[in-house]
Design an enzyme around this catalytic site. Structure first.
Site, short mmCIF file in Angstrom:
data_model
loop_
_atom_site.label_atom_id
_atom_site.label_comp_id
_atom_site.label_asym_id
_atom_site.label_seq_id
_atom_site.Cartn_x
_atom_site.Cartn_y
_atom_site.Cartn_z
CG ASP A 165 55.62 46.02 28.41
OD1 ASP A 165 54.66 46.76 28.18
OD2 ASP A 165 56.70 46.07 27.81
CE LYS A 202 53.27 46.64 23.27
NZ LYS A 202 54.70 46.70 23.18
CG MET A 241 59.55 38.03 20.94
SD MET A 241 59.14 39.64 20.25
CE MET A 241 60.76 40.33 19.91
N1 SAH Z 1 63.07 44.03 26.05
C1 SAH Z 1 63.12 42.63 26.41
C2 SAH Z 1 62.70 41.74 25.29
C3 SAH Z 1 61.26 41.88 24.88
S1 SAH Z 1 60.82 40.80 23.59
C4 SAH Z 1 64.55 42.30 26.90
O1 SAH Z 1 65.45 43.12 26.74
O2 SAH Z 1 64.72 41.23 27.42
C5 SAH Z 1 60.08 39.49 24.48
C6 SAH Z 1 60.94 38.26 24.39
O3 SAH Z 1 62.04 38.35 25.28
C7 SAH Z 1 60.24 37.00 24.82
O4 SAH Z 1 59.45 36.47 23.77
C8 SAH Z 1 61.40 36.10 25.14
O5 SAH Z 1 61.98 35.60 23.96
C9 SAH Z 1 62.38 37.07 25.74
N2 SAH Z 1 62.33 37.08 27.21
C10 SAH Z 1 62.01 38.10 28.01
N3 SAH Z 1 62.12 37.76 29.31
C11 SAH Z 1 62.56 36.49 29.33
C12 SAH Z 1 62.88 35.59 30.36
N4 SAH Z 1 62.79 35.92 31.66
N5 SAH Z 1 63.31 34.35 30.02
C13 SAH Z 1 63.42 34.00 28.73
N6 SAH Z 1 63.12 34.82 27.71
C14 SAH Z 1 62.70 36.05 28.00
#
Ligand code: SAH
Length: 462
Positions: free
Chosen positions: A247, A269, A382
């Site tokens: 991703d 995406k 998100m």
């Molecule tokens: N599966 C992922 C989440 C995917 S949804 C997990 O467990 O973290 C995507 C959202 O995750 C982003 O829009 C943001 O809100 C958050 N996110 C993912 N990586 C991040 C990071 N390094 N710092 C802050 N927010 C993050």
């Protein structure tokens, strides 16, 4: 090459150890593990060596070293604190053309002992040619973490089948390919799971040309960004993969860990239609696995937390493709840890809730009254686009306008950015935050100013 690397077979061979202190004890121990017949000469024996002598595990030749002792043994190790004696032992061994190692004295050695990663039949030996033993040890630790524990079991099974495979597959090149395919197939997973019978059945069916070697998909959570937060299992899966579908959220540092000759496919995406992209990804997972490939589906954070991991597994399940899941550190845990926000610090919160900010525009599908409870930490994934709605709804349902909030962008990465303020500022904080970003709402955020240990780049918004 200063040294010629080799592994010596010591079973039932006499070996002489001069000295009987702690270092000698360690040496005797590893020699015994290799099946050597250990003879010790020393002024006096340590209690443990004395015990081993009484148990008949080693033999004691007396206090005095004599040069003729070296002629009767396969190799000699000197580990006394008397350097003149050590040198004398080495000279005697050289004269008798016997292998000799004086511990920590490179000039008086004609062989050196490497640092070893031991997986039974499979051993990795590392040497710095005596120049930097600590460096060799550091690398041993790294390799130790890379090599899965089940390698010995895989080597044992291969050992049992080796001659049968030789009988059936005559051509050497074909044989090599057979073993390569096997070790890269589901066989490896079955061995790792400890199911030796199923592993041998898989080997047998591949040997009989049934090409049953189905691929498999490993759903791996890459964590939020810092490469050190990837799990050892995740790393091993990346090293084994033939194809990696990743991703946009996965950091470059983690992509660098993929095996160099593996195929990499970005299924980010960010561009294009989400559901079309998801369908295409599902198709690719099934196609590659059906070609017998080891596929890693690499996702940011944890695959089951707002990651559609479950949906992808359902597709694999329906297509009868074997799969495994390696969890990752989800953004809520990683980003708050690096920002210094303990999610459930007992002074401020008893519960924490992770929600997605992709709610309906009017927020009608969300249970706002329970999310607005105090002493409760809310983490919104998100959430930047709907931050204004979220802040308004929480306030309407009773959460105080001055509840502390933080927006963490690029959590756990070198460019992590944390901005803090209060609930009524949330929309502004979110609007200015680079993505990916998390919203944290709750009294625990007040600890951030004190516990912030990672980044010097906070933007504090009053
Ligand atoms: N599966 C992922 C989440 C995917 S949804 C997990 O467990 O973290 C995507 C959202 O995750 C982003 O829009 C943001 O809100 C958050 N996110 C993912 N990586 C991040 C990071 N390094 N710092 C802050 N927010 C993050």
């Amino acid at each position: 090459m200063d040294y010629y690397p080799m592994f010596a077979r010591l079973q039932q061979r006499p070996v002489l150890v001069v000295g009987a202190g702690q270092v000698a004890e360690r040496k005797v121990d590893s020699l015994l593990q290799s099946g050597a017949l250990v003879r010790v000469v020393a002024q006096s024996l340590s209690p443990l060596l004395q015990q081993w002598c009484e148990d008949g595990r080693i033999s004691y030749l007396g206090e005095e070293f004599h040069a003729d002792m070296v002629g009767e043994v396969f190799l000699v190790i000197a580990a006394t604190d008397d350097s003149a004696l050590n040198q004398h032992v080495f000279q005697a061994a050289e004269a008798a053309h016997t292998l000799c190692n004086v511990v920590d004295d490179l000039n008086n050695c004609n062989f050196i002992v490497p640092a070893v990663v031991d997986r039974g039949a499979l051993q990795v030996a590392i040497s710095s040619g005596g120049k930097a033993p600590v460096l060799a040890r550091i690398w041993r630790q790294k390799i130790e973490s890379l090599l899965p524990q089940h390698l010995n079991a895989a080597a044992e099974i291969a050992g049992r089948w080796r001659s049968k495979v030789k009988q059936q597959v005559h051509n050497m090149g074909d044989r090599r390919r057979f073993w390569e395919n096997l070790f890269h197939s589901r066989f490896d997973t079955l061995v790792a799971q400890g199911d030796v019978a199923a592993a041998e059945a898989e080997l047998a069916s591949q040997l009989h040309g049934q090409r049953s070697h189905t691929g498999e998909v490993v759903l791996v959570g890459a964590g939020p960004g810092d490469v050190g937060l990837l799990t050892l299992k995740g790393l091993q899966a990346l090293q084994d993969a033939d194809v990696v579908l990743y991703d946009a959220l996965v950091s470059d540092d983690i992509l660098h860990l993929i095996r160099k000759d593996a195929e990499r496919i970005s299924v980010g995406k960010r561009a294009g239609n989400h559901s079309v992209m998801q369908e295409k990804t599902n198709e690719l997972l099934v196609q590659y696995a059906q070609q017998g490939k080891r596929v890693v589906r690499l996702k940011g954070g944890d695959p089951f937390v707002f990651g559609r991991g479950g949906e992808e597994l359902q597709v694999l399940q329906a297509a009868s493709i074997p799969y495994r899941v390696v969890p990752g550190i989800t953004a809520a845990l990683g980003a708050t840890a690096y920002a210094g926000i303990p999610l459930t610090h007992r002074q401020f919160a008893q519960t924490a809730t992770f929600i997605t900010g992709h709610c309906q525009a009017d927020g009608s599908d969300v249970d706002w009254p329970s999310l607005a409870l105090s002493r409760h930490t809310l983490v919104v994934y998100m959430g930047t686009i709907n931050a204004a709605t979220i802040a308004a709804q929480l306030q309407q349902h009773g959460r105080s306008a001055d509840t502390p909030v933080a927006v963490i962008s690029n959590g756990t990465r070198a460019n992590q950015q944390v901005s803090t303020g209060v609930l009524s500022d949330l929309a502004t904080l979110a609007q200015n935050a680079p993505s990916p970003a998390l919203l944290i709402i709750g009294e625990v955020v007040s600890l951030q100013a004190e516990l912030n240990w990672f980044s010097a780049q906070e933007l504090v918004c009053a």
